[in-house]
Write an enzyme that holds these catalytic residues in place. Sequence first.
Site, PDB file in Angstrom:
ATOM      1  N   CYS A 114       8.425 -11.959  -5.040  1.00  0.00           N
ATOM      2  CA  CYS A 114       8.933 -10.594  -4.810  1.00  0.00           C
ATOM      3  C   CYS A 114      10.298 -10.589  -4.116  1.00  0.00           C
ATOM      4  CB  CYS A 114       7.936  -9.784  -3.995  1.00  0.00           C
ATOM      5  SG  CYS A 114       6.355  -9.565  -4.830  1.00  0.00           S
ATOM      6  N   HIS A 246      11.997  -3.522  -1.358  1.00  0.00           N
ATOM      7  CA  HIS A 246      11.059  -3.997  -2.384  1.00  0.00           C
ATOM      8  C   HIS A 246       9.887  -3.023  -2.415  1.00  0.00           C
ATOM      9  CE1 HIS A 246       8.241  -6.217  -4.664  1.00  0.00           C
ATOM     10  NE2 HIS A 246       7.488  -6.559  -3.639  1.00  0.00           N
ATOM     11  N   ASN A 276       4.211  -2.456  -8.217  1.00  0.00           N
ATOM     12  CA  ASN A 276       4.952  -3.599  -7.675  1.00  0.00           C
ATOM     13  C   ASN A 276       5.407  -4.495  -8.834  1.00  0.00           C
ATOM     14  OD1 ASN A 276       5.878  -5.929  -6.472  1.00  0.00           O
ATOM     15  ND2 ASN A 276       4.172  -6.127  -5.039  1.00  0.00           N
TER      16      ASN A 276
HETATM   17  N1  ACO Z   1     -10.335   0.146  -5.354  1.00  0.00           N
HETATM   18  C1  ACO Z   1     -11.331   0.451  -4.506  1.00  0.00           C
HETATM   19  N2  ACO Z   1     -11.707  -0.340  -3.490  1.00  0.00           N
HETATM   20  C2  ACO Z   1     -11.028  -1.480  -3.325  1.00  0.00           C
HETATM   21  C3  ACO Z   1      -9.960  -1.856  -4.179  1.00  0.00           C
HETATM   22  C4  ACO Z   1      -9.624  -0.999  -5.240  1.00  0.00           C
HETATM   23  N3  ACO Z   1      -8.649  -1.247  -6.079  1.00  0.00           N
HETATM   24  N4  ACO Z   1      -9.465  -3.035  -3.763  1.00  0.00           N
HETATM   25  C5  ACO Z   1     -10.184  -3.391  -2.672  1.00  0.00           C
HETATM   26  N5  ACO Z   1     -11.118  -2.467  -2.402  1.00  0.00           N
HETATM   27  C6  ACO Z   1     -12.101  -2.444  -1.336  1.00  0.00           C
HETATM   28  C7  ACO Z   1     -12.357  -3.813  -0.765  1.00  0.00           C
HETATM   29  O1  ACO Z   1     -13.312  -4.514  -1.536  1.00  0.00           O
HETATM   30  C8  ACO Z   1     -12.879  -3.475   0.618  1.00  0.00           C
HETATM   31  O2  ACO Z   1     -14.217  -3.111   0.496  1.00  0.00           O
HETATM   32  P1  ACO Z   1     -15.281  -3.557   1.641  1.00  0.00           P
HETATM   33  O3  ACO Z   1     -14.788  -2.901   2.891  1.00  0.00           O
HETATM   34  O4  ACO Z   1     -16.554  -3.010   1.112  1.00  0.00           O
HETATM   35  O5  ACO Z   1     -15.213  -5.046   1.684  1.00  0.00           O
HETATM   36  C9  ACO Z   1     -12.090  -2.210   0.995  1.00  0.00           C
HETATM   37  O6  ACO Z   1     -11.596  -1.692  -0.247  1.00  0.00           O
HETATM   38  C10 ACO Z   1     -10.935  -2.487   1.945  1.00  0.00           C
HETATM   39  O7  ACO Z   1     -10.204  -3.609   1.452  1.00  0.00           O
HETATM   40  P2  ACO Z   1      -8.935  -4.165   2.206  1.00  0.00           P
HETATM   41  O8  ACO Z   1      -8.374  -5.293   1.421  1.00  0.00           O
HETATM   42  O9  ACO Z   1      -9.251  -4.401   3.639  1.00  0.00           O
HETATM   43  O10 ACO Z   1      -7.993  -2.874   2.096  1.00  0.00           O
HETATM   44  P3  ACO Z   1      -6.602  -2.614   2.734  1.00  0.00           P
HETATM   45  O11 ACO Z   1      -6.610  -1.348   3.465  1.00  0.00           O
HETATM   46  O12 ACO Z   1      -6.048  -3.822   3.411  1.00  0.00           O
HETATM   47  O13 ACO Z   1      -5.691  -2.366   1.431  1.00  0.00           O
HETATM   48  C11 ACO Z   1      -4.116  -3.523   0.036  1.00  0.00           C
HETATM   49  C12 ACO Z   1      -5.578  -3.379   0.457  1.00  0.00           C
HETATM   50  C13 ACO Z   1      -3.680  -2.245  -0.624  1.00  0.00           C
HETATM   51  C14 ACO Z   1      -4.019  -4.688  -0.944  1.00  0.00           C
HETATM   52  C15 ACO Z   1      -3.250  -3.779   1.276  1.00  0.00           C
HETATM   53  O14 ACO Z   1      -3.812  -4.766   2.081  1.00  0.00           O
HETATM   54  C16 ACO Z   1      -1.871  -4.181   0.908  1.00  0.00           C
HETATM   55  O15 ACO Z   1      -1.127  -3.414   0.323  1.00  0.00           O
HETATM   56  N6  ACO Z   1      -1.428  -5.402   1.268  1.00  0.00           N
HETATM   57  C17 ACO Z   1      -0.140  -5.858   0.919  1.00  0.00           C
HETATM   58  C18 ACO Z   1      -0.269  -6.588  -0.343  1.00  0.00           C
HETATM   59  C19 ACO Z   1       0.948  -6.487  -1.183  1.00  0.00           C
HETATM   60  O16 ACO Z   1       1.641  -5.513  -1.209  1.00  0.00           O
HETATM   61  N7  ACO Z   1       1.165  -7.544  -1.909  1.00  0.00           N
HETATM   62  C20 ACO Z   1       2.221  -7.558  -2.849  1.00  0.00           C
HETATM   63  C21 ACO Z   1       2.955  -8.807  -2.806  1.00  0.00           C
HETATM   64  S1  ACO Z   1       3.641  -9.110  -1.270  1.00  0.00           S
HETATM   65  C22 ACO Z   1       4.702  -7.952  -1.113  1.00  0.00           C
HETATM   66  O17 ACO Z   1       5.236  -7.551  -2.096  1.00  0.00           O
HETATM   67  C23 ACO Z   1       4.932  -7.425   0.220  1.00  0.00           C
END
Ligand code: ACO
Length: 319
Positions: A114, A246, A276
């Site tokens: 990214c 980004h 993304n």
């Molecule tokens: N739909 C519904 N529920 C979901 C989904 C989905 N698509 N994905 C995960 N869940 C559930 C999980 O299973 C979890 O359930 P549980 O509590 O029963 O175990 C719950 O939602 C919470 O999951 P978390 O991973 O803790 O959720 P979080 O609030 O952290 O959000 C996310 C997840 C959106 C991925 C966030 O952590 C994030 O955006 N991280 C950054 C990742 C990113 O942007 N990466 C891109 C590359 S790096 C960059 O570009 C910066």
Amino acid sequence: MGLRSVIKGVGGYLPQNVVTNADLEKRVDTSDEWVFQRTGIKQRHIAAENETTSMMATKAALDALSHAKMDINQIDAIIVATTTPDRTFPATAVHVQAALGMAHGFAFDVQAVCSGFVYALSVADGMIRSGQVKNILVLGAEKMSSILDWDDRTTCVLFADGAGGVILSGEESDGGILSTHLHSNGEFKDMLYTDGGASTTASTGVIKMQGRDVFKYAVTYLAEVVDEVLTHHNLQPEALDWLVPHQANIRIIEATAKKLEMSMDKVVTTVQDHGNTSAASIPLALNTAVKDGRIKRGDLILTEAMGGGFTWGAALIRY
Ligand code: ACO
């Protein structure tokens, strides 16, 4: 005044097929509400099966050439930032070179996921400042859909496809790219990665991510790198006209804006429409805001990214 890399034109391309959160609800156990609240994403563009990264990059390149009112014969080099090459080799950039009918100069890829576009800008800027080249096409292009596990709801709702780019020209100027700042820390290589590769599984693998940790480090490192840029130039955040981040997650973007005390109307966001697109996200956002008239000549732009590696970085640009 000095020899600087000035942006002569910007371009972008998004595949035709738009996939909404509602469409994904039919595929995995998710909801529009969950995806939108957690990430800000409403929809994303997904490439056709036979549409490659170089095809998208070529379309973005043609758009940038047209915006710059330049001809491919004036371009000395092409850099493509990508993590989803057409083939393991040769570089996607030479595919683009061939598609553009350019038989001179040179072309190569940069891989920093990214952060790829910021890395590519930095490499191009160095080549221009050293006098090695005059005009460079710098592209970010990705077909992230091809390295997703479409049954994994934690990743398939986030990533998308597209391409964008800029043409940089070496000119005596006090504008253009003012500085670039690159970082990586391989200690985090297992937090966001593909579970395959040429020398391990002889296949590409699919994206695996520890989302919560990536989020935490992204907020921390992006805050640090924007501070680094401001300190380097002895600038206050008010001097910035635009933040072009980004586009991974609206909450990460908002955290960086908050750190800079910038109101969100000075932040270019496309994550809601594009998802993304990894290395393509910054040039696509830049293209959007230049073409709709928000970013004007003379504006001061801070751009930043963080991605797998981890890699992260920023650039300060006088457009
Ligand atoms: N739909 C519904 N529920 C979901 C989904 C989905 N698509 N994905 C995960 N869940 C559930 C999980 O299973 C979890 O359930 P549980 O509590 O029963 O175990 C719950 O939602 C919470 O999951 P978390 O991973 O803790 O959720 P979080 O609030 O952290 O959000 C996310 C997840 C959106 C991925 C966030 O952590 C994030 O955006 N991280 C950054 C990742 C990113 O942007 N990466 C891109 C590359 S790096 C960059 O570009 C910066």
